[in-house]
Design a protein around this motif. Structure first.
Motif, short mmCIF file in Angstrom:
data_model
loop_
_atom_site.label_atom_id
_atom_site.label_comp_id
_atom_site.label_asym_id
_atom_site.label_seq_id
_atom_site.Cartn_x
_atom_site.Cartn_y
_atom_site.Cartn_z
N ILE A 196 5.31 6.83 10.03
CA ILE A 196 4.99 5.45 10.39
C ILE A 196 4.86 4.61 9.11
O ILE A 196 4.19 5.03 8.16
CB ILE A 196 3.67 5.40 11.19
N PRO A 197 5.47 3.44 9.05
CA PRO A 197 5.30 2.56 7.89
C PRO A 197 3.82 2.30 7.65
O PRO A 197 3.01 2.22 8.59
CB PRO A 197 6.04 1.28 8.28
N GLY B 70 -2.25 -1.65 -1.96
CA GLY B 70 -1.42 -1.33 -0.82
C GLY B 70 -0.94 -2.56 -0.07
O GLY B 70 -1.19 -3.71 -0.47
N ALA B 71 -0.28 -2.32 1.05
CA ALA B 71 0.32 -3.40 1.83
C ALA B 71 -0.72 -4.38 2.35
O ALA B 71 -0.56 -5.60 2.26
CB ALA B 71 1.12 -2.80 2.98
N ALA B 72 -1.81 -3.87 2.90
CA ALA B 72 -2.85 -4.75 3.45
C ALA B 72 -3.51 -5.57 2.35
O ALA B 72 -3.81 -6.76 2.53
CB ALA B 72 -3.88 -3.92 4.19
N HIS B 73 -3.73 -4.94 1.21
CA HIS B 73 -4.32 -5.65 0.07
C HIS B 73 -3.43 -6.81 -0.34
O HIS B 73 -3.90 -7.96 -0.51
CB HIS B 73 -4.50 -4.67 -1.09
N LYS C 176 10.05 -0.51 10.28
CA LYS C 176 10.39 0.31 9.13
C LYS C 176 9.77 -0.31 7.89
O LYS C 176 9.34 -1.46 7.89
CB LYS C 176 11.91 0.41 8.97
N ALA C 177 9.71 0.48 6.82
CA ALA C 177 9.15 -0.02 5.57
C ALA C 177 9.92 -1.25 5.11
O ALA C 177 11.15 -1.32 5.20
CB ALA C 177 9.22 1.07 4.50
N THR D 5 3.72 -7.16 4.51
CA THR D 5 4.96 -6.40 4.33
C THR D 5 4.62 -4.92 4.33
O THR D 5 3.89 -4.43 3.45
CB THR D 5 5.64 -6.78 3.01
N LEU D 6 5.14 -4.20 5.32
CA LEU D 6 4.77 -2.79 5.48
C LEU D 6 5.36 -1.94 4.35
O LEU D 6 6.48 -2.18 3.88
CB LEU D 6 5.28 -2.26 6.82
N ALA D 7 4.59 -0.96 3.93
CA ALA D 7 5.02 -0.07 2.85
C ALA D 7 5.61 1.21 3.43
O ALA D 7 5.43 1.54 4.60
CB ALA D 7 3.83 0.26 1.97
#
Length: 588
Positions: free
Chosen positions: A494-495, A517-520, A552-553, A573-575
């Protein structure tokens, strides 16, 4: 003139109000006015606990006349001068369902002495008699403790009975917790030494025989590690038996070591039943048992100099908890393997989980385990939502340092020595005679020298890099030397949002936003409640995973959250899923 023993009398008198009544008789109080104190913390749990906040209606009398008392500090009281025996009576509120304090209701009573027994300043080295009284209108309760009965006293307790027990001094008095009630009990011997396992709680079909059989193997293996010739259990210097006291709840977990016993919390589902094969939770429970039993040597007798003796009025800082908790965390699962209660593949799975846990913590690059040890009081035991980004665990990384040292020693000595030889040296020099020979502890900067003395291997550079510094233990290089292959795989496909979540009343709360990370990057914060992704509702964390799995990432997603009572929207933006799961296997 030799002073008469202090006499404590404890009565669990109010199960609905969860109160103990304690009476302390001091035959020769300080003529200038007797000071009384209660520990601010309990050894093994490095946080100021303020047990004194649970003390109620404290009063004193001398020859039937009231003696004035005043509070002089957070944990101290001063009695007015008096001539003759001083009797102090007080109530203790006991509703802390943990391994640290005191808990009492109609089903059982449990307490650590640090939370209920006042210390008499100037007389802490004097013997202490403890009269344990049964609760009113209750039949069938027994007493389970490693505290010896006062055999020469006319009211001496007899075989798990109420009556008088004896501690040689105050330090011993608070190092033998006590359980009262009607628990399920198993007994066994390990190298001739008596052990009891006491389980309190609702436990249908508990497989006591299996637990006792497996624990016996663990205890025997540990005794043989430290005493390969005599096979003498360490607690025989202060007790007749070792007692495992386990409070079983729906989701409990934890332990606290003592010199001849341990207090444990366990989840009901982790314990084996007579009608089903145990799962991984049982191995977790056995690991806890092994960990606390290993402490009988490592920290209860082999101690840092900072704990020799304890100052229970304030924090006791040491940079060596990576030895006392980290080494113990290494040996706890290893002793399950050596004793034969788990298989080699189980051990590698458990070790892989520890490596994965340490790898996921960005804090390991910012804090050394020596600093983590020193900061236990203010950082490790006071964690918040940012702790995974800021600190490292002296338990988990400490266990990997122990593993690395074990391999380095084996390689550097061509297999002649191992970390076992270090533990035996520490035991012989610092632990075996701790309570009978004056009790000295390990100096703060001496581990490099002691390891070299025990094994002939110089580990100064290793300790500088991985203990005093923040470098990762090079397990990818070291484990193959022991025939173990190491690989990293994504925990899932999962991304990644790069957060740690928790479920609260059917909602998905962000517990931690991982730094970088992505959320940060997208602006999410800890304590945000995720309510929707791309306009679709998020309930439990599992529903968040299902929504993220549709992407997807590199995809951008719109995340709606409640921050406090305000609705916010962020584009994230998903990692790519991180390679965060360590898989170990035997090479070839």
């Amino acid at each position: 003139m030799k002073k008469e023993p202090l006499l404590y009398s404890l009565s669990p008198f109010d199960p609905a109000g969860h109160r103990f009544k304690v009476q302390l008789s001091i035959q020769r109080p300080d003529p200038k006015g007797q000071e009384l104190t209660l520990p601010a913390w309990i050894p093994g749990s490095y946080l100021i606990r303020d047990f004194s906040r649970q003390v109620q209606t404290l009063r004193a009398a001398c020859k039937g006349k009231a003696v004035a008392m005043r509070k002089t500090g957070n944990h101290s009281w001063q009695c007015a001068p008096c001539q003759g025996p001083l009797v102090v009576e007080y109530l203790v509120y006991a509703w802390d369902l943990s391994v640290r304090g005191a808990h009492f209701d109609e089903s059982h009573a449990f307490f650590n002495g640090a939370s209920v027994f006042l210390s008499v300043t100037g007389q802490t080295h004097e013997p202490c008699l403890v009269r344990l009284n049964p609760p009113p209108h209750v039949r069938g309760w027994k007493v389970y403790t490693s505290l010896p009965a006062a055999h020469n006293h006319p009211e001496a307790a007899r075989h798990h009975g109420f009556g008088v027990y004896l501690a040689p001094d105050y330090d011993a008095l608070i190092d033998h917790p006590i359980e009262m009630g009607t628990p399920q009990v198993a007994r066994f011997k390990a190298h001739g030494a008596e052990h009891e396992m006491v389980f309190t709680g609702v436990l249908p079909n508990l497989d006591l025989e299996r637990i006792a059989r497996d624990t016996q193997k663990i205890c025997a293996a540990q005794i043989a590690l430290f005493e390969p010739i005599s096979k003498k259990a360490p607690f025989l210097d202060s007790a007749e038996r070792y007692v495992f006291m386990t409070m079983v709840t729906g989701d409990g977990y934890g332990g606290l070591e003592h010199r001849a016993s341990t207090a444990l919390m366990a989840a009901r589902q982790d314990l084996p039943s007579l009608d089903a094969e145990p799962g991984e939770g049982y191995q977790t429970f056995l690991g806890l048992v092994s960990h606390e039993y290993f402490h009988t040597w490592n920290v209860k007798r082999i101690k840092p100099a900072a704990f020799s003796p304890y100052d229970l009025s304030r924090e006791n800082h040491t940079r060596l908890l990576w030895v006392f908790e980290g080494f113990t965390s290494y040996y706890d699962d290893l002793m399950l393997l050596r004793s034969g209660v788990i298989k080699p593949d189980d051990y590698l799975r458990m070790l892989g989980k520890v490596i994965s846990t340490v790898h996921r913590s960005a804090g390991r690059h910012k804090q050394s385990i020596a600093d983590s040890s020193f900061d236990a009081w203010t950082r490790y035991y006071k964690q918040d939502e940012n702790s995974p980004n800021a600190i490292v665990s002296y338990y988990t990384k400490g266990s990997l340092v122990a593993l690395g040292l074990d391999i380095v020693i084996r390689q550097g000595s061509q297999g002649a020595y191992s970390l076992d030889d270090v533990m035996r040296l520490l035991w012989e020099r610092y632990g075996r005679d701790f309570y009978t020979g004056g009790g000295k502890g390990i100096a703060e900067r001496s581990m490099t020298r002691l390891i070299r003395e025990a094994t002939g291997v110089d580990v100064a550079d290793f300790i500088a890099r991985h203990v005093d510094g923040c470098e990762d233990v090079p397990l990818a290089r070291l484990l193959p030397l022991q025939g173990i292959a190491m690989a990293w795989k994504p925990a899932s496909g999962i991304p990644a949002l790069d957060v740690r979540t928790r479920s609260v009343n059917g909602e998905t709360h962000i517990a931690t936003v991982y730094e970088g990370g992505a959320a940060h990057a997208g602006g999410l914060s800890a304590a945000d409640v995720i309510v929707a992704v791309d306009g679709l509702r998020v309930a439990e964390p599992a529903s968040l995973d299902k929504l993220l799995a549709r992407h997807k990432a590199g995809d951008k997603v719109l995340v709606h959250v409640f921050r406090r009572d305000e609705l916010r929207a962020f584009t994230v933006t998903l990692a790519a899923p991180a390679a965060s799961e360590c898989r170990l296997s035997y090479a070839g």
